[in-house]
Write a protein that holds these residues in place. Sequence first.
Motif, PDB file in Angstrom:
ATOM      1  N   GLY A 117      35.100  47.070  45.526  1.00  0.00           N
ATOM      2  CA  GLY A 117      36.277  46.245  45.227  1.00  0.00           C
ATOM      3  C   GLY A 117      37.385  46.475  46.234  1.00  0.00           C
ATOM      4  N   MET A 118      37.539  47.717  46.649  1.00  0.00           N
ATOM      5  CA  MET A 118      38.546  48.038  47.664  1.00  0.00           C
ATOM      6  C   MET A 118      38.168  47.454  49.019  1.00  0.00           C
ATOM      7  N   LEU A 119      36.887  47.197  49.227  1.00  0.00           N
ATOM      8  CA  LEU A 119      36.466  46.547  50.468  1.00  0.00           C
ATOM      9  C   LEU A 119      37.092  45.161  50.581  1.00  0.00           C
ATOM     10  N   LEU A 120      37.207  44.470  49.468  1.00  0.00           N
ATOM     11  CA  LEU A 120      37.852  43.152  49.497  1.00  0.00           C
ATOM     12  C   LEU A 120      39.349  43.262  49.712  1.00  0.00           C
ATOM     13  N   LEU A 157      39.747  44.012  58.848  1.00  0.00           N
ATOM     14  CA  LEU A 157      38.896  43.326  59.827  1.00  0.00           C
ATOM     15  C   LEU A 157      39.626  42.167  60.490  1.00  0.00           C
ATOM     16  N   LEU A 158      40.434  41.430  59.740  1.00  0.00           N
ATOM     17  CA  LEU A 158      41.189  40.329  60.337  1.00  0.00           C
ATOM     18  C   LEU A 158      42.190  40.836  61.376  1.00  0.00           C
ATOM     19  N   ILE A 159      42.914  41.888  61.036  1.00  0.00           N
ATOM     20  CA  ILE A 159      43.880  42.459  61.981  1.00  0.00           C
ATOM     21  C   ILE A 159      43.166  42.993  63.217  1.00  0.00           C
ATOM     22  N   CYS A 171      47.164  49.040  55.745  1.00  0.00           N
ATOM     23  CA  CYS A 171      46.324  48.251  54.836  1.00  0.00           C
ATOM     24  C   CYS A 171      45.874  49.042  53.606  1.00  0.00           C
ATOM     25  N   VAL A 172      46.032  50.354  53.607  1.00  0.00           N
ATOM     26  CA  VAL A 172      45.563  51.161  52.476  1.00  0.00           C
ATOM     27  C   VAL A 172      46.638  51.351  51.400  1.00  0.00           C
TER      28      VAL A 172
END
Length: 122
Positions: A34-37, A44-46, A73-74
Amino acid sequence: MLTYLLLHGAAWLAVSQTVWWDDTFLEIMALGMGMLLVIGVPTLLIAVCAATVHRRMDVVRFRMLLGMSLVLCVWPLLATSASEPLFFQVVAQIAFAGLIPAPLFPEDWVGEAGQQGPGSEL
């Protein structure tokens, strides 16, 4: 992208082995997916956007700046009751910033359509 998936999976594997929660291994790994989303997609976009437009900056400076931006991002993990998820995810983000190719496409890259084979001379 595969590199980040492996790093993210390794981070949550480490979390599942060190955290003191009463959840089972599969529940913690499901939380990691879930945290992957929530964390992985923006990461990955950045990273892909930054590595694609990176041209003139020194590679070490680029990786340091990318690592600092990926650590932001975290932020959802700041709400956890344990420090392990935050620590291991930050380590994964910094490792990914160190492993991503910079620049993503070299300046002399032509692509598949622009390559000429050995028998294509005129």
